[in-house]
Design a protein around this motif. Structure first.
Motif, PDB file in Angstrom:
ATOM      1  N   ASN A  70       0.892  -1.039   0.227  1.00 17.60           N
ATOM      2  CA  ASN A  70      -0.141   0.101  -0.259  1.00 17.60           C
ATOM      3  C   ASN A  70       0.988   1.283   0.167  1.00 17.60           C
ATOM      4  N   GLY A  71       1.774   1.311  -0.457  1.00 19.44           N
ATOM      5  CA  GLY A  71       2.922   1.561  -0.264  1.00 19.44           C
ATOM      6  C   GLY A  71       3.867   3.012   0.691  1.00 19.44           C
ATOM      7  N   GLY A  72       3.348   2.451   1.818  1.00 20.87           N
ATOM      8  CA  GLY A  72       4.076   2.422   2.954  1.00 20.87           C
ATOM      9  C   GLY A  72       2.991   3.849   3.282  1.00 20.87           C
ATOM     10  N   ILE A  73       3.015   4.607   4.671  1.00 19.36           N
ATOM     11  CA  ILE A  73       2.176   5.572   4.945  1.00 19.36           C
ATOM     12  C   ILE A  73       2.474   7.106   4.365  1.00 19.36           C
ATOM     13  N   SER A  74       1.174   7.325   4.128  1.00 17.02           N
ATOM     14  CA  SER A  74       1.101   8.553   3.225  1.00 17.02           C
ATOM     15  C   SER A  74       1.023   9.693   4.808  1.00 17.02           C
ATOM     16  N   TRP A  75       2.802  10.073   4.964  1.00 17.06           N
ATOM     17  CA  TRP A  75       2.892  11.188   5.333  1.00 17.06           C
ATOM     18  C   TRP A  75       2.849  13.037   4.915  1.00 17.06           C
ATOM     19  N   ASN A  76       2.247  13.478   5.699  1.00 14.97           N
ATOM     20  CA  ASN A  76       2.287  14.682   5.079  1.00 14.97           C
ATOM     21  C   ASN A  76       3.652  15.292   4.319  1.00 14.97           C
ATOM     22  N   PRO A  77       4.563  15.269   3.264  1.00 14.00           N
ATOM     23  CA  PRO A  77       5.621  15.639   2.735  1.00 14.00           C
ATOM     24  C   PRO A  77       6.475  16.428   2.818  1.00 14.00           C
ATOM     25  N   ALA A  78       5.873  17.303   4.057  1.00 16.84           N
ATOM     26  CA  ALA A  78       6.589  18.557   4.437  1.00 16.84           C
ATOM     27  C   ALA A  78       7.171  17.676   5.422  1.00 16.84           C
ATOM     28  N   VAL A  79       7.109  16.639   6.331  1.00 14.61           N
ATOM     29  CA  VAL A  79       7.381  16.536   7.766  1.00 14.61           C
ATOM     30  C   VAL A  79       8.947  15.316   7.439  1.00 14.61           C
ATOM     31  N   SER A  80       9.794  15.422   8.149  1.00 13.97           N
ATOM     32  CA  SER A  80      10.688  15.223   7.775  1.00 13.97           C
ATOM     33  C   SER A  80      10.606  13.067   8.273  1.00 13.97           C
ATOM     34  N   GLN A  81      11.554  12.342   7.797  1.00 17.39           N
ATOM     35  CA  GLN A  81      10.855  10.612   8.043  1.00 17.39           C
ATOM     36  C   GLN A  81      12.309  10.999   8.888  1.00 17.39           C
ATOM     37  N   ASP A  82      13.284  11.045   8.959  1.00 10.14           N
ATOM     38  CA  ASP A  82      14.297  10.896  10.006  1.00 10.14           C
ATOM     39  C   ASP A  82      14.466  10.191  11.329  1.00 10.14           C
ATOM     40  N   LEU A  83      14.685   9.226  10.814  1.00 14.15           N
ATOM     41  CA  LEU A  83      14.234   8.244  12.314  1.00 14.15           C
ATOM     42  C   LEU A  83      15.833   7.956  12.823  1.00 14.15           C
ATOM     43  N   SER A  84      16.915   8.211  12.493  1.00 11.75           N
ATOM     44  CA  SER A  84      17.839   7.802  12.407  1.00 11.75           C
ATOM     45  C   SER A  84      18.761   8.332  14.150  1.00 11.75           C
ATOM     46  N   SER A  85      17.694   9.301  14.367  1.00 14.89           N
ATOM     47  CA  SER A  85      18.380   9.941  15.869  1.00 14.89           C
ATOM     48  C   SER A  85      17.165   9.313  16.614  1.00 14.89           C
ATOM     49  N   ALA A  86      17.705   8.319  16.986  1.00 17.42           N
ATOM     50  CA  ALA A  86      16.517   8.549  18.681  1.00 17.42           C
ATOM     51  C   ALA A  86      16.749   8.844  19.797  1.00 17.42           C
ATOM     52  N   LEU A  87      15.745   9.560  20.816  1.00 22.17           N
ATOM     53  CA  LEU A  87      15.779   9.873  21.507  1.00 22.17           C
ATOM     54  C   LEU A  87      16.652  10.158  22.390  1.00 22.17           C
ATOM     55  N   PRO A  88      17.511  11.314  23.231  1.00 21.85           N
ATOM     56  CA  PRO A  88      18.741  11.172  23.640  1.00 21.85           C
ATOM     57  C   PRO A  88      19.093  10.115  24.678  1.00 21.85           C
ATOM     58  N   ASP A  89      18.581   9.530  24.876  1.00 22.49           N
ATOM     59  CA  ASP A  89      18.588   9.095  26.026  1.00 22.49           C
ATOM     60  C   ASP A  89      17.136   7.972  27.176  1.00 22.49           C
ATOM     61  N   LYS A  90      17.303   6.433  27.268  1.00 23.74           N
ATOM     62  CA  LYS A  90      17.264   6.094  27.610  1.00 23.74           C
ATOM     63  C   LYS A  90      15.250   6.254  28.333  1.00 23.74           C
ATOM     64  N   ARG A  91      16.236   7.075  29.721  1.00 26.12           N
ATOM     65  CA  ARG A  91      15.310   7.979  30.605  1.00 26.12           C
ATOM     66  C   ARG A  91      13.909   8.578  29.723  1.00 26.12           C
ATOM     67  N   SER A  92      14.529   9.560  28.819  1.00 24.89           N
ATOM     68  CA  SER A  92      13.414  10.500  28.173  1.00 24.89           C
ATOM     69  C   SER A  92      11.585   9.389  27.729  1.00 24.89           C
ATOM     70  N   LEU A  93      11.818   7.830  27.599  1.00 23.53           N
ATOM     71  CA  LEU A  93      11.354   6.977  27.178  1.00 23.53           C
ATOM     72  C   LEU A  93      10.065   7.181  28.131  1.00 23.53           C
ATOM     73  N   PHE A  94      10.692   7.100  29.312  1.00 27.05           N
ATOM     74  CA  PHE A  94       9.710   6.746  30.417  1.00 27.05           C
ATOM     75  C   PHE A  94       8.726   8.458  31.155  1.00 27.05           C
ATOM     76  N   ASP A  95       9.045   9.129  30.187  1.00 32.30           N
ATOM     77  CA  ASP A  95       8.288  10.078  30.663  1.00 32.30           C
ATOM     78  C   ASP A  95       6.999  10.329  30.248  1.00 32.30           C
ATOM     79  N   THR A  96       6.262   9.570  31.474  1.00 30.91           N
ATOM     80  CA  THR A  96       4.950   9.330  31.221  1.00 30.91           C
ATOM     81  C   THR A  96       4.083  11.177  30.763  1.00 30.91           C
ATOM     82  N   TYR A  97       4.640  11.850  31.494  1.00 31.58           N
ATOM     83  CA  TYR A  97       4.221  13.155  32.459  1.00 31.58           C
ATOM     84  C   TYR A  97       3.684  13.780  30.447  1.00 31.58           C
ATOM     85  N   HIS A  98       4.503  13.779  29.278  1.00 31.67           N
ATOM     86  CA  HIS A  98       4.683  13.817  28.365  1.00 31.67           C
ATOM     87  C   HIS A  98       4.024  13.401  27.239  1.00 31.67           C
ATOM     88  N   PHE A  99       3.822  12.203  27.739  1.00 33.36           N
ATOM     89  CA  PHE A  99       3.298  11.204  26.517  1.00 33.36           C
ATOM     90  C   PHE A  99       2.101  10.779  26.848  1.00 33.36           C
TER      91      PHE A  99
END
Ligand code: FES
Ligand SMILES: [Fe+2]
Length: 580
Positions: free
Chosen positions: A477-506
């Motif tokens: 199905n051609g992958g997800i049809s994203w807004n062409p203006a947004v970056s699809q670069d996923l190579s930069s993960a969030l800076p540290d593991k701890r930010s992945l446990f941030d329940t306040y912002h999520f």
């Protein structure tokens, strides 16, 4: 959904049923493949196998081994000699050229199964249009009607707000005056949304109703201008969930009226009225994208390992899992399979199915012989590349004579919404870190080597069939049809593991229910703390007074518990290395 919901679902896996009567099957569903295979004449099976081998040979000869003259057999031999333990079928799965779908070639048992539905069924025909579909974007009980809420869908910024007539509206998050986000605006007492920059106001349909800077004589002319209208999306409220259409266009109202949101049958089938119930809806922004999220929920095997100590034992429970297709894959309809762990003892007659319903729903249902069922409904909304929004719940259906499915007492218990939300990360964080990094690793690998997921993953067992079909569906199905203006670069993960446990912002900051609960818990925490200090001070002044000190100690324990609870609104760390 709650931890308990997932736990009960995982524990309630049942054996695959016998071949159902054709009149009982849903449209588009088909019988167990192996039964059909047995029913087919041997000559047909041989013919089909020959065609399969022929097509494989064609692709390999055309696109195969780097050596040019090295045939498939030679490559197989070379790879087999690398590891004496690997079977030929494992190696075949590895060396298949990317053009050949993996779905019918994963694991040894599938290699000669002519009745296995292949991804060929996804070829041709209409592809899925991501923009002409409904998405469950928010749980209304957790939205604050007094302020606009920012949403994201397919890389587009949106704003949800409730107008003066009590209708929930969703606009593109852009003031048509000078493009500032309307989500930074205010919901005014006259039922309009006011932009915070110059005070223009919008009604529920998107029409501009006020331009404070316009001269009185010009105002009517300006308000009648066709440009004086924000881009509004069609919306629907179903079972307390706000569904949003995938685009804003001149035809959106008409087109959206012709498509039904993916409301589960448990909540929409009149025959189940009075027997079906829905637990608390949960929602959460997840730091991993639609792709790895759906890989995860089409993968029943990971539960036994990843969710150790909540629903499984990582050392005892992993085992081969039998997967049988129930609904043939299609671009528009997704697919459905039933599965059965071969080692685990399961209750007789229980059937567990995973039903992928595009664009973003996984319906996981355990059905019991009494007619009772337990469903885990998971929607992963594609918000932006590398991120998704989980909106889900658990549904129970009583049997025809009122029989209860496992966990019924828990799901019908009056557990506060905020507590259900607070406990969710205990389960979700067990997958969260590696899924976040998986998408980044896959993209980096693709950029570095040019390998797609098919070449980058090694899939030697049949248990990954669901995941392979999911990836095939996405590719077809051609992958997800994203807004062409947004970056699809996923190579930069969030800076540290701890930010992945941030329940306040999520979650917490976007959930009106949890915001209120956090304020209450903070007040209780403060009251307990200061009371403990006052009692302790009184208990030591002028010599120890043991009753006062004992009371202070009890309040101190309460302070600790409240502090822990308060902390969970902000962060819930989890490390597999500490989960013994
Ligand atoms: S930018 Fe919104 S009113 Fe000016
Ligand atoms: Fe919440």
């Amino acid at each position: 959904m709650s931890v308990a919901a997932v736990g009960t679902w995982a524990r309630s896996l049942g054996p695959v049923p016998s071949l159902a009567c054709s009149s009982c099957r849903a449209p588009g569903e088909f019988a167990k493949p192996e039964k059909l295979a047995k029913a087919a004449p041997a000559s047909d099976r041989r013919f089909s196998a020959a065609v399969t081998v022929g097509i494989s040979a064609f692709f390999f000869l055309r696109h195969g081994g780097r050596g040019g003259n090295t045939g498939r057999r030679g490559r197989l031999s070379a790879l087999q000699s690398e590891s004496g333990r690997r079977s030929e079928s494992e190696v075949i799965a590895e060396v298949l050229p990317p053009e050949l779908e993996l779905s019918s070639d994963v694991g040894s048992s599938e290699l000669s199964s002519e009745s296995e539905p292949s991804a060929d069924s996804l070829r041709g025909g209409e592809t899925f249009n991501w923009h002409k579909a409904w998405y469950p974007m928010a749980v209304v009980a957790d939205l604050d009607p007094k302020r606009p809420s920012k949403l994201e869908l397919l890389g587009e910024d949106l704003v949800a707000w409730r107008d003066g007539e009590g209708q929930w509206r969703v606009f593109e998050d852009r003031c048509l005056h000078r493009n500032v986000p309307l989500s930074e605006g205010r919901v005014e007492s006259d039922g309009t949304l006011m932009c915070s920059y110059h005070g223009w106001r919008f009604d529920g349909t998107g029409r501009v109703t006020a331009i404070p800077q316009a001269k009185e004589g010009d105002l009517h002319r300006l308000l009648d201008n066709p440009r004086a209208c924000a881009a509004a999306r069609p919306t629907q409220l179903k079972n307390g969930v706000l569904w949003v259409w995938g685009e804003s266009s001149a035809d959106s109202e008409l087109e959206s009226a012709l498509v039904e949101p993916n409301c589960p049958e448990e909540l929409s089938d009149p025959a189940l009225e009075g027997r079906a119930a829905c637990a608390v809806w949960s929602h959460r922004d997840m730091p991993y994208g639609w792709e790895v999220a759906f890989e995860n929920v089409t993968d029943p095997a990971h539960v036994a390992v990843t969710h150790h100590n909540i629903v499984s034992d990582r050392y005892k429970d992993p085992c081969p899992i039998e997967i049988d297709w129930v609904r043939k894959p299609s671009n528009m309809g997704g697919f459905k399979f039933q599965y059965k762990p071969l080692k685990k003892k399961t209750e007789d007659g229980v059937v567990t199915t995973m039903d992928f319903r595009p664009p973003c729903q996984m319906h996981i249902k355990s059905s019991y012989p009494s007619g009772a069922s337990l469903t885990l409904l998971i929607n992963y909304v594609p918000t932006k590349p590398g991120w998704s929004r989980l909106v889900g719940s658990t549904m129970t259906v009583l049997g025809e004579k009122g029989e209860k499915p496992p966990g019924f007492a828990l799901y019908s218990a009056p557990i506060p919404r905020w507590l259900v939300h607070l406990l969710g990360p205990a389960f979700l964080h067990q997958d969260q870190v590696f899924l976040h990094f998986q998408q980044s690793i896959l993209q980096k690998e693709t950029l570095k080597t040019g390998k797609s997921w098919k070449q980058s993953y090694w899939i030697p067992t049949a248990v990954d069939k669901g995941t392979v079909m999911l990836r095939n569906w996405l590719d077809r199905n051609g992958g997800i049809s994203w807004n062409p203006a947004v970056s699809q670069d996923l190579s930069s993960a969030l800076p540290d593991k701890r930010s992945l446990f941030d329940t306040y912002h999520f979650h917490t900051e976007k959930c009106a229910t949890c915001q209120k609960a956090l304020k209450r818990v903070s007040r209780i925490h403060g009251a307990l703390k200061y009371s403990a200090i006052i009692l302790a001070s009184a208990g030591v002044s002028g010599g120890p007074c043991w009753p006062l000190l004992a009371a202070a100690a009890v309040l101190g324990l309460g302070t600790g518990a409240a502090s822990k609870l308060k902390g969970m609104f902000h962060e819930v760390p989890f490390h597999h290395q500490d989960n013994n």
